[in-house]
Design a protein around this motif. Structure first.
Motif, short mmCIF file in Angstrom:
data_model
loop_
_atom_site.label_atom_id
_atom_site.label_comp_id
_atom_site.label_asym_id
_atom_site.label_seq_id
_atom_site.Cartn_x
_atom_site.Cartn_y
_atom_site.Cartn_z
N LEU A 617 0.86 -1.19 0.00
CA LEU A 617 0.00 0.00 0.00
C LEU A 617 0.89 1.23 0.00
CD1 LEU A 617 -2.69 1.53 0.36
CD2 LEU A 617 -2.44 1.20 2.83
N LYS A 618 0.65 2.13 -0.97
CA LYS A 618 1.43 3.37 -1.04
C LYS A 618 0.48 4.55 -1.20
CE LYS A 618 5.28 5.64 -3.45
NZ LYS A 618 5.96 5.96 -2.19
N ILE A 619 0.55 5.50 -0.27
CA ILE A 619 -0.27 6.72 -0.31
C ILE A 619 0.70 7.89 -0.39
CG2 ILE A 619 -1.98 8.12 0.90
CD1 ILE A 619 -2.99 5.56 2.21
N ASN A 620 0.68 8.58 -1.54
CA ASN A 620 1.68 9.61 -1.80
C ASN A 620 1.44 10.90 -1.02
OD1 ASN A 620 3.09 7.97 -3.53
ND2 ASN A 620 2.10 8.75 -5.37
N HIS A 621 0.23 11.06 -0.41
CA HIS A 621 0.00 12.29 0.34
C HIS A 621 -0.59 11.95 1.70
CE1 HIS A 621 -1.42 16.62 0.82
NE2 HIS A 621 -0.11 16.70 0.63
N GLY A 630 -1.94 -3.21 4.53
CA GLY A 630 -1.04 -3.60 3.44
C GLY A 630 -0.39 -4.93 3.76
N ARG A 631 -0.75 -5.96 3.02
CA ARG A 631 -0.21 -7.29 3.29
C ARG A 631 1.31 -7.31 3.16
NH1 ARG A 631 2.24 -10.73 4.46
NH2 ARG A 631 2.07 -12.99 4.18
N LEU A 632 1.85 -6.53 2.24
CA LEU A 632 3.30 -6.49 2.04
C LEU A 632 3.89 -5.16 2.48
CD1 LEU A 632 3.62 -8.29 -1.42
CD2 LEU A 632 3.84 -9.26 0.87
N GLY A 633 3.23 -4.50 3.44
CA GLY A 633 3.76 -3.26 4.00
C GLY A 633 3.00 -2.04 3.55
N ALA A 634 3.22 -0.92 4.26
CA ALA A 634 2.52 0.34 3.95
C ALA A 634 3.53 1.48 3.97
CB ALA A 634 1.40 0.59 4.96
N ASP A 635 3.42 2.36 2.96
CA ASP A 635 4.30 3.53 2.83
C ASP A 635 3.40 4.75 2.66
OD1 ASP A 635 6.16 5.46 2.30
OD2 ASP A 635 7.19 4.35 0.71
N SER A 653 2.66 -9.21 11.02
CA SER A 653 3.79 -9.14 11.96
C SER A 653 5.15 -9.20 11.27
CB SER A 653 3.69 -10.29 12.97
OG SER A 653 3.69 -11.54 12.30
N ASP A 654 5.19 -9.67 10.01
CA ASP A 654 6.47 -9.78 9.31
C ASP A 654 6.72 -8.63 8.33
OD1 ASP A 654 4.45 -10.48 7.62
OD2 ASP A 654 5.44 -12.25 6.79
N GLN A 655 5.92 -7.53 8.44
CA GLN A 655 6.06 -6.42 7.50
C GLN A 655 6.33 -5.11 8.25
OE1 GLN A 655 6.26 -6.75 4.22
NE2 GLN A 655 5.98 -8.97 4.46
N LYS A 656 6.48 -4.02 7.49
CA LYS A 656 6.83 -2.72 8.07
C LYS A 656 5.85 -1.63 7.63
CE LYS A 656 11.83 -3.64 8.16
NZ LYS A 656 13.16 -3.19 7.69
N ILE A 657 5.74 -0.62 8.48
CA ILE A 657 4.96 0.58 8.16
C ILE A 657 5.93 1.76 8.13
CG2 ILE A 657 3.15 2.15 8.96
CD1 ILE A 657 1.85 -0.22 10.37
N LYS A 658 5.84 2.55 7.05
CA LYS A 658 6.67 3.74 6.94
C LYS A 658 5.76 4.96 6.82
CE LYS A 658 10.10 6.06 4.04
NZ LYS A 658 10.91 5.98 2.80
N ILE A 659 5.90 5.91 7.77
CA ILE A 659 5.10 7.14 7.75
C ILE A 659 6.07 8.30 7.89
CG2 ILE A 659 3.23 8.43 8.85
CD1 ILE A 659 2.25 5.81 10.06
N THR A 660 5.99 9.26 6.97
CA THR A 660 6.87 10.43 7.06
C THR A 660 6.42 11.37 8.18
OG1 THR A 660 7.29 10.27 4.69
CG2 THR A 660 7.87 12.35 5.77
N LYS A 661 5.10 11.56 8.33
CA LYS A 661 4.56 12.45 9.36
C LYS A 661 3.33 11.80 9.97
CE LYS A 661 3.02 17.22 10.14
NZ LYS A 661 2.70 18.51 9.49
N ALA A 662 3.38 11.55 11.29
CA ALA A 662 2.25 10.93 11.99
C ALA A 662 1.63 11.95 12.92
CB ALA A 662 2.72 9.71 12.78
N ILE A 670 1.00 -3.74 13.97
CA ILE A 670 1.87 -4.70 13.30
C ILE A 670 1.60 -6.06 13.93
CG2 ILE A 670 4.24 -5.33 12.77
CD1 ILE A 670 4.99 -2.42 12.94
N GLY A 671 0.93 -6.94 13.19
CA GLY A 671 0.48 -8.19 13.79
C GLY A 671 -0.58 -7.90 14.83
N ASN A 672 -0.37 -8.38 16.05
CA ASN A 672 -1.31 -8.13 17.14
C ASN A 672 -0.89 -6.96 18.02
OD1 ASN A 672 -2.97 -10.32 16.44
ND2 ASN A 672 -1.62 -11.76 17.52
N MET A 673 0.22 -6.30 17.71
CA MET A 673 0.73 -5.21 18.53
C MET A 673 0.25 -3.87 17.98
SD MET A 673 2.39 -6.83 20.81
CE MET A 673 3.32 -5.51 21.59
#
Length: 678
Positions: A617-621, A630-635, A653-662, A670-673
């Motif tokens: 999953l990629k959201i440019n804005h 996102g099954r294979l991560g989120a950007d 649980s085996d993937q990553k989330i990337k956020i520039t501004k939260a 991530i998984g159950n956490m």
């Protein structure tokens, strides 16, 4: 002798040695402790135990003797030992041993120097006792000591000159070299396995004179490789090996000092041929969305649309198979190459074959399906809606690609077995495609689904993988418990394992029931989209085994079989059914987006939208509110809002989330956490 002073490492040892010399029992002597033994540190300030033994007169009262087995007597001895000063106690021996026959004659000077000592020279035990000191010998493993022809069974003995001692050791060991020559199944390799032999020689180490020595065996091991070149050649002749000899490997084997395997002959492998193949002359690769320029602007003119072929255009060329080359075994037998097979071409709609060429009869999108050597080629027709999709045009359901040049208006439906391209906005409509969905306009209040069946299988497969790991752990625990006596005393053989499963879920697998419920709920809500009923069958079994309180008898074998079924479905879910499915739109609000592949929001972002991407999953804005996965991560560029609108972003649980501004209100899972940004 009427009395003797004896010493040893401990009180018990000193008493035992003294009794041997006096040829008396404990009841027949009076025991006086002169000094208690102490080990010291690293041998420094160590002390030997010293006792004096005296033969009792017949009228000696029994109660005056020291009884070491009595606890009170031992306490009394300990108190006496505490008051003994640290001083050297002179050894007293009232008996002189007459000179006896011994192994070697002694030099008078040596006798005087080595009084009270024992030593070893050239494997011969020698000693010289004194009135004040009797030498002692301890035995180690592998040493046999004979006293006057009888084998000594004690580990430590006193040696005297009147006795004859003989030392014997275990025989020397010699092991021949082990070797074996074998051919592999294809007779392409001759392997020589060599385990070199050895010879072990044993001897007694020379020991300098001392009051107490230990006989130690010295072993010398020498490697012996008696394998010869003639022995190898003779065996190769027996196996009819004729060529491909590796002389370097044979030389290494002959000089080997450690076990090893050597390839002493190698045949010629057959060279594989090439099966027939189809060479594509048109572009059928996965489509991509709008591209972003260096200035950050999205250029919609560079979007790759659905590839098309013109009528009469060559779509592909069929190539015949290329045969391989024959090989030879080490016994000079031919090895035929694997047979090659041609392409099995099936002509679909809008296609014709002219010799080795595949030609399009109609214009449209080329569709090529490959399953091994079977290839199905057809032209996917394309439906173009030049205006809006509204009440006038009606809903569009087309077994091909659909391109809408206008808007898709409220409550309208567009379904396509291929791809969907929308040039303007999608407003409160429903879009479903087996392939990709590409929109140049915003999506508002709509449901958009691309490759939904595959998306469900991906989600269920991921859940099933975690559930399967837990079930495997349960099976291991049940196997361990079943071997315990407490388990065997229970009545699980007739009543089944249901009570035990309930205990395991409560004590060890608390996270398992919620995950199983999630799986069951997803299956129930999506049964219309699941073509394979096995997913539903697993949901039923999960409920029966772990989520209900049924009285059905559950055996260990049934759980094992269920675990195998879970594993099969999980492995199948890893293979994408529709790898070209994706969604690419500029923005979305109050909508639901489902895709088995990637989802890209290229423009302003999305608000209050639910997104499920089987890929990345990629959201440019921005993303404001809603839930995205996102099954294979989120950007994501920016998530949340200044007023704290809840916005959930989840990945496995085996993937990553990337956020520039939260922003405040952003929740990541991530998984159950989970974590909430404040």
């Amino acid at each position: 002798m009427q009395s003797i002073v004896s010493k040893g490492k401990s009180i018990t040892e000193a008493i035992s040695l003294g009794l041997d010399l006096l040829e008396a029992t404990k009841k027949e002597v009076n025991i006086e402790i002169i000094q208690h033994g102490a080990k010291g540190f690293l041998g420094i300030r160590s002390k030997e135990a010293i006792v004096k033994l005296s033969i009792l007169e017949k009228n000696t009262p029994k109660e005056e003797r020291v009884q070491l087995n009595n606890d009170d007597s031992l306490k009394m001895l300990e108190q006496m030992i505490d008051h003994i000063p640290e001083q050297t106690v002179e050894q007293i021996n009232t008996t002189l041993y007459e000179q006896g026959r011994y192994n070697n004659k002694k030099d008078p000077a040596t006798v005087q120097t080595n009084e009270g000592k024992v030593w070893v020279r050239n494997g011969i035990l020698q000693c010289h006792a004194s009135p004040m000191q009797f030498p002692m010998v301890s035995l180690s493993n592998g040493v046999k000591l004979f006293k006057n022809g009888d084998r000594v069974t004690e580990n430590t003995i006193i040696v005297t000159e009147k006795d004859f001692f003989e030392i014997q050791l275990d025989n020397d060991e010699e092991k021949e070299t082990k070797w074996q020559i074998s051919l592999d199944q294809d007779r392409l390799k001759v392997l020589l396995n060599v385990v070199p032999g050895y010879k072990i020689t044993r001897s007694i180490r020379d020991i300098e004179p001392d009051q107490h020595i230990k006989l130690i065996v010295e072993e010398k091991k020498a490697v012996q490789n008696n394998l010869s070149y003639e022995m190898i050649l003779k065996k190769l002749e027996e196996l009819r090996v004729k060529h491909g000899f590796n002389q370097d490997e044979i030389t290494k084997a002959l000089a080997a000092t450690e076990p090893g395997t050597y390839e002493i002959a190698t045949g010629i492998k057959p060279k594989p041929g090439l099966d027939g193949w189809i060479e594509l002359k048109v572009d059928i690769d996965a489509k991509v969305g709008p591209t972003e320029g260096e200035d950050g602007r999205v250029d919609y003119r560079e979007v790759r649309t659905i590839p098309t072929a013109k009528s009469g255009q060559v779509i592909a060329i069929i190539h015949p198979p290329i045969p391989g080359q024959c090989g030879y075994t080490v016994t000079n037998e031919p090895l035929p190459a694997k047979q090659t097979v041609p392409i099995m071409l099936k002509i679909g709609k809008g296609i014709s074959r002219i010799e080795d060429k595949v030609v399009a009869l109609d214009a449209g999108r080329p569709k090529i399906e490959k399953r091994g050597q079977f290839v199905n080629v057809s032209i996917m027709p394309k439906h173009t809606q030049f205006g809006d999709v509204d009440i006038t045009s009606g809903n569009i359901r087309f077994s091909g690609d659909v391109e809408v040049l206008g808007n898709i208006n409220e409550s309208m439906i567009v379904e396509a077995e291929g791809d969907i391209i929308v040039h303007k906005e999608v407003n409160r409509a429903a879009l479903t495609a087996s392939g990709a969905i590409l929109s140049y306009g915003n999506v508002v209040g709509s449901e958009v689904s691309a490759g939904k069946n595959n998306m469900l299988i991906t989600e269920l497969g991921h859940l099933l993988g975690i559930l399967h790991q837990n079930v495997e752990k349960m099976i291991l625990l049940i196997n361990q418990l079943s071997s315990s006596p407490a388990f065997k005393d229970t009545d699980f053989s007739r009543g089944g394992l249901k009570p035990l499963l309930s205990i395991l879920l409560e004590k060890k697998f608390k996270a398992f029931p919620p995950l199983a419920k999630k799986y069951v709920n997803v299956v129930r809500k999506s049964e219309d989209f699941l073509h394979d009923h096995e997913w539903s069958e697993v949901a039923v079994t999960l409920s029966k085994l772990f989520l209900t309180l049924s009285n059905e008898v559950i055996s260990q074998e049934s759980i094992i079989q269920f675990s195998k079924k879970m594993k099969e479905l999980h492995e199948m879910s890893k293979t994408p059914v529709e790898p070209d499915s994706y969604i690419s739109i500029p923005s979305a609000s109050n909508s639901s987006l489902y895709c088995s592949g990637n989802i890209t929001i290229t423009g302003k972002g999305c608000v209050n939208t639910k997104i499920h991407a089987g890929g990345s999953l990629k959201i440019n804005h921005i993303i404001r509110g809603g839930e995205v996965y996102g099954r294979l991560g989120a950007d994501i560029m920016e998530a949340g809002s200044e007023i704290g609108t809840p916005t959930l972003i989840g990945v496995p649980s085996d993937q990553k989330i990337k956020i520039t501004k939260a922003m405040e209100g952003t929740i990541i899972q991530i998984g159950n956490m989970k974590h909430v940004f404040k």
